[in-house]
Write a protein that holds these residues in place. Sequence first.
Motif, PDB file in Angstrom:
ATOM      1  N   ALA A  37      45.201  32.672  39.872  1.00  0.00           N
ATOM      2  CA  ALA A  37      44.473  33.020  38.636  1.00  0.00           C
ATOM      3  C   ALA A  37      45.460  33.373  37.729  1.00  0.00           C
ATOM      4  O   ALA A  37      45.454  33.036  36.265  1.00  0.00           O
ATOM      5  CB  ALA A  37      43.689  34.013  38.870  1.00  0.00           C
ATOM      6  N   ILE A  38      46.501  34.117  37.791  1.00  0.00           N
ATOM      7  CA  ILE A  38      47.527  34.457  36.827  1.00  0.00           C
ATOM      8  C   ILE A  38      48.307  33.178  36.387  1.00  0.00           C
ATOM      9  O   ILE A  38      48.673  33.231  35.223  1.00  0.00           O
ATOM     10  CB  ILE A  38      48.560  35.534  37.661  1.00  0.00           C
ATOM     11  CG1 ILE A  38      47.920  36.811  37.917  1.00  0.00           C
ATOM     12  CG2 ILE A  38      49.810  35.798  36.655  1.00  0.00           C
ATOM     13  CD1 ILE A  38      48.666  37.716  38.726  1.00  0.00           C
ATOM     14  N   THR A  39      48.616  32.371  37.480  1.00  0.00           N
ATOM     15  CA  THR A  39      49.437  31.046  36.648  1.00  0.00           C
ATOM     16  C   THR A  39      48.470  30.322  35.775  1.00  0.00           C
ATOM     17  O   THR A  39      48.998  29.660  34.774  1.00  0.00           O
ATOM     18  CB  THR A  39      49.630  30.156  37.947  1.00  0.00           C
ATOM     19  OG1 THR A  39      50.509  30.858  38.861  1.00  0.00           O
ATOM     20  CG2 THR A  39      50.384  29.036  37.624  1.00  0.00           C
ATOM     21  N   ARG A  40      47.113  30.079  36.151  1.00  0.00           N
ATOM     22  CA  ARG A  40      46.407  29.193  35.297  1.00  0.00           C
ATOM     23  C   ARG A  40      45.716  29.968  33.951  1.00  0.00           C
ATOM     24  O   ARG A  40      45.740  29.292  32.889  1.00  0.00           O
ATOM     25  CB  ARG A  40      45.007  28.916  36.068  1.00  0.00           C
ATOM     26  CG  ARG A  40      45.274  27.652  37.005  1.00  0.00           C
ATOM     27  CD  ARG A  40      44.191  27.380  37.884  1.00  0.00           C
ATOM     28  NE  ARG A  40      42.943  26.951  37.254  1.00  0.00           N
ATOM     29  CZ  ARG A  40      41.880  26.720  37.716  1.00  0.00           C
ATOM     30  NH1 ARG A  40      41.938  26.827  39.028  1.00  0.00           N
ATOM     31  NH2 ARG A  40      40.942  26.388  37.020  1.00  0.00           N
ATOM     32  N   HIS A  41      45.576  31.335  34.092  1.00  0.00           N
ATOM     33  CA  HIS A  41      44.759  31.992  32.995  1.00  0.00           C
ATOM     34  C   HIS A  41      45.752  33.324  32.293  1.00  0.00           C
ATOM     35  O   HIS A  41      45.285  33.805  31.444  1.00  0.00           O
ATOM     36  CB  HIS A  41      43.399  32.832  33.328  1.00  0.00           C
ATOM     37  CG  HIS A  41      42.541  31.731  33.985  1.00  0.00           C
ATOM     38  ND1 HIS A  41      41.867  30.909  33.290  1.00  0.00           N
ATOM     39  CD2 HIS A  41      41.905  31.555  35.201  1.00  0.00           C
ATOM     40  CE1 HIS A  41      40.980  30.250  33.949  1.00  0.00           C
ATOM     41  NE2 HIS A  41      41.162  30.637  35.219  1.00  0.00           N
ATOM     42  N   GLY A  42      46.794  33.239  32.932  1.00  0.00           N
ATOM     43  CA  GLY A  42      47.677  34.249  32.141  1.00  0.00           C
ATOM     44  C   GLY A  42      47.497  35.663  32.795  1.00  0.00           C
ATOM     45  O   GLY A  42      46.757  35.826  33.868  1.00  0.00           O
ATOM     46  N   ILE A  43      48.544  36.520  32.300  1.00  0.00           N
ATOM     47  CA  ILE A  43      48.359  37.766  32.948  1.00  0.00           C
ATOM     48  C   ILE A  43      47.111  38.641  33.027  1.00  0.00           C
ATOM     49  O   ILE A  43      46.597  39.036  33.876  1.00  0.00           O
ATOM     50  CB  ILE A  43      49.764  38.761  32.333  1.00  0.00           C
ATOM     51  CG1 ILE A  43      50.838  38.001  32.699  1.00  0.00           C
ATOM     52  CG2 ILE A  43      49.557  40.128  32.857  1.00  0.00           C
ATOM     53  CD1 ILE A  43      52.193  38.671  31.961  1.00  0.00           C
ATOM     54  N   CYS A  44      46.524  38.902  31.625  1.00  0.00           N
ATOM     55  CA  CYS A  44      45.507  39.754  31.635  1.00  0.00           C
ATOM     56  C   CYS A  44      44.190  39.157  32.235  1.00  0.00           C
ATOM     57  O   CYS A  44      43.484  39.874  32.833  1.00  0.00           O
ATOM     58  CB  CYS A  44      44.907  39.991  29.967  1.00  0.00           C
ATOM     59  SG  CYS A  44      46.489  41.109  29.164  1.00  0.00           S
ATOM     60  N   LYS A  45      44.016  37.821  31.841  1.00  0.00           N
ATOM     61  CA  LYS A  45      42.710  37.426  32.630  1.00  0.00           C
ATOM     62  C   LYS A  45      42.723  36.944  34.023  1.00  0.00           C
ATOM     63  O   LYS A  45      41.836  37.248  34.946  1.00  0.00           O
ATOM     64  CB  LYS A  45      42.187  36.220  32.026  1.00  0.00           C
ATOM     65  CG  LYS A  45      41.822  35.997  30.540  1.00  0.00           C
ATOM     66  CD  LYS A  45      41.277  34.679  29.692  1.00  0.00           C
ATOM     67  CE  LYS A  45      41.047  34.691  28.394  1.00  0.00           C
ATOM     68  NZ  LYS A  45      40.773  33.597  27.815  1.00  0.00           N
ATOM     69  N   GLY A  46      44.174  36.927  34.361  1.00  0.00           N
ATOM     70  CA  GLY A  46      44.450  36.525  35.854  1.00  0.00           C
ATOM     71  C   GLY A  46      44.231  37.946  36.694  1.00  0.00           C
ATOM     72  O   GLY A  46      43.532  37.858  37.751  1.00  0.00           O
ATOM     73  N   LEU A  47      44.586  38.831  35.949  1.00  0.00           N
ATOM     74  CA  LEU A  47      44.552  40.174  36.622  1.00  0.00           C
ATOM     75  C   LEU A  47      43.050  40.832  36.809  1.00  0.00           C
ATOM     76  O   LEU A  47      42.643  41.448  38.054  1.00  0.00           O
ATOM     77  CB  LEU A  47      45.399  41.277  35.935  1.00  0.00           C
ATOM     78  CG  LEU A  47      46.933  41.153  36.054  1.00  0.00           C
ATOM     79  CD1 LEU A  47      47.751  42.217  35.301  1.00  0.00           C
ATOM     80  CD2 LEU A  47      47.404  41.270  37.728  1.00  0.00           C
ATOM     81  N   ILE A  48      42.419  40.265  35.795  1.00  0.00           N
ATOM     82  CA  ILE A  48      40.961  40.700  35.730  1.00  0.00           C
ATOM     83  C   ILE A  48      40.187  39.967  36.769  1.00  0.00           C
ATOM     84  O   ILE A  48      39.230  40.703  37.830  1.00  0.00           O
ATOM     85  CB  ILE A  48      40.226  40.617  34.518  1.00  0.00           C
ATOM     86  CG1 ILE A  48      40.677  41.586  33.348  1.00  0.00           C
ATOM     87  CG2 ILE A  48      38.658  40.592  34.407  1.00  0.00           C
ATOM     88  CD1 ILE A  48      40.465  41.228  31.895  1.00  0.00           C
ATOM     89  N   LEU A  49      40.443  38.619  36.956  1.00  0.00           N
ATOM     90  CA  LEU A  49      39.827  38.175  37.855  1.00  0.00           C
ATOM     91  C   LEU A  49      40.207  38.451  39.371  1.00  0.00           C
ATOM     92  O   LEU A  49      39.522  38.386  40.252  1.00  0.00           O
ATOM     93  CB  LEU A  49      40.112  36.457  37.856  1.00  0.00           C
ATOM     94  CG  LEU A  49      39.556  35.628  36.826  1.00  0.00           C
ATOM     95  CD1 LEU A  49      40.184  34.241  36.423  1.00  0.00           C
ATOM     96  CD2 LEU A  49      38.004  35.444  37.022  1.00  0.00           C
ATOM     97  N   SER A  50      41.731  38.543  39.649  1.00  0.00           N
ATOM     98  CA  SER A  50      41.949  39.108  40.783  1.00  0.00           C
ATOM     99  C   SER A  50      41.495  40.513  41.190  1.00  0.00           C
ATOM    100  O   SER A  50      41.032  40.644  42.502  1.00  0.00           O
ATOM    101  CB  SER A  50      43.584  39.208  40.877  1.00  0.00           C
ATOM    102  OG  SER A  50      44.282  38.049  40.304  1.00  0.00           O
ATOM    103  N   LEU A  51      41.364  41.357  40.225  1.00  0.00           N
ATOM    104  CA  LEU A  51      40.596  42.766  40.568  1.00  0.00           C
ATOM    105  C   LEU A  51      39.207  42.365  40.851  1.00  0.00           C
ATOM    106  O   LEU A  51      39.100  43.150  41.958  1.00  0.00           O
ATOM    107  CB  LEU A  51      40.878  43.595  39.424  1.00  0.00           C
ATOM    108  CG  LEU A  51      40.081  44.906  39.539  1.00  0.00           C
ATOM    109  CD1 LEU A  51      40.950  45.582  40.676  1.00  0.00           C
ATOM    110  CD2 LEU A  51      40.050  45.858  38.299  1.00  0.00           C
ATOM    111  N   LEU A  52      38.543  41.629  40.135  1.00  0.00           N
ATOM    112  CA  LEU A  52      37.065  41.401  40.771  1.00  0.00           C
ATOM    113  C   LEU A  52      36.938  40.828  42.013  1.00  0.00           C
ATOM    114  O   LEU A  52      36.065  41.140  42.887  1.00  0.00           O
ATOM    115  CB  LEU A  52      36.381  40.608  39.654  1.00  0.00           C
ATOM    116  CG  LEU A  52      36.256  40.991  38.109  1.00  0.00           C
ATOM    117  CD1 LEU A  52      35.710  40.164  37.221  1.00  0.00           C
ATOM    118  CD2 LEU A  52      35.325  42.328  38.127  1.00  0.00           C
TER     119      LEU A  52
END
Length: 82
Positions: A37-52
């Motif tokens: 998620a971080i690799t594909r979507h960047g830090i902010c969006k990747g961290l949000i997806l990861s947290l969810l």
Amino acid sequence: MRTFLVSCISLYQKFISPLYHPCCRYYPTCSNYAREAITRHGICKGLILSLLRILKCNPLFSGGIDPVPDKLTIFRSNKADG
């Protein structure tokens, strides 16, 4: 910063994760999901997806196959658009 976060996840997978029995309810595992998620979507969006995803990794959810989405969506619908 993205490379740093991905490196931290890789270090976790290599040194910490093997100390515990496999307990993730999803495929790919939460750490693999976060890395992708971080690799594909960047830090902010990747961290949000990861947290969810991490919040869903508990006995209240059934688990299963849950790939990283192409777009950031909080609520996913199984209905076909049409």
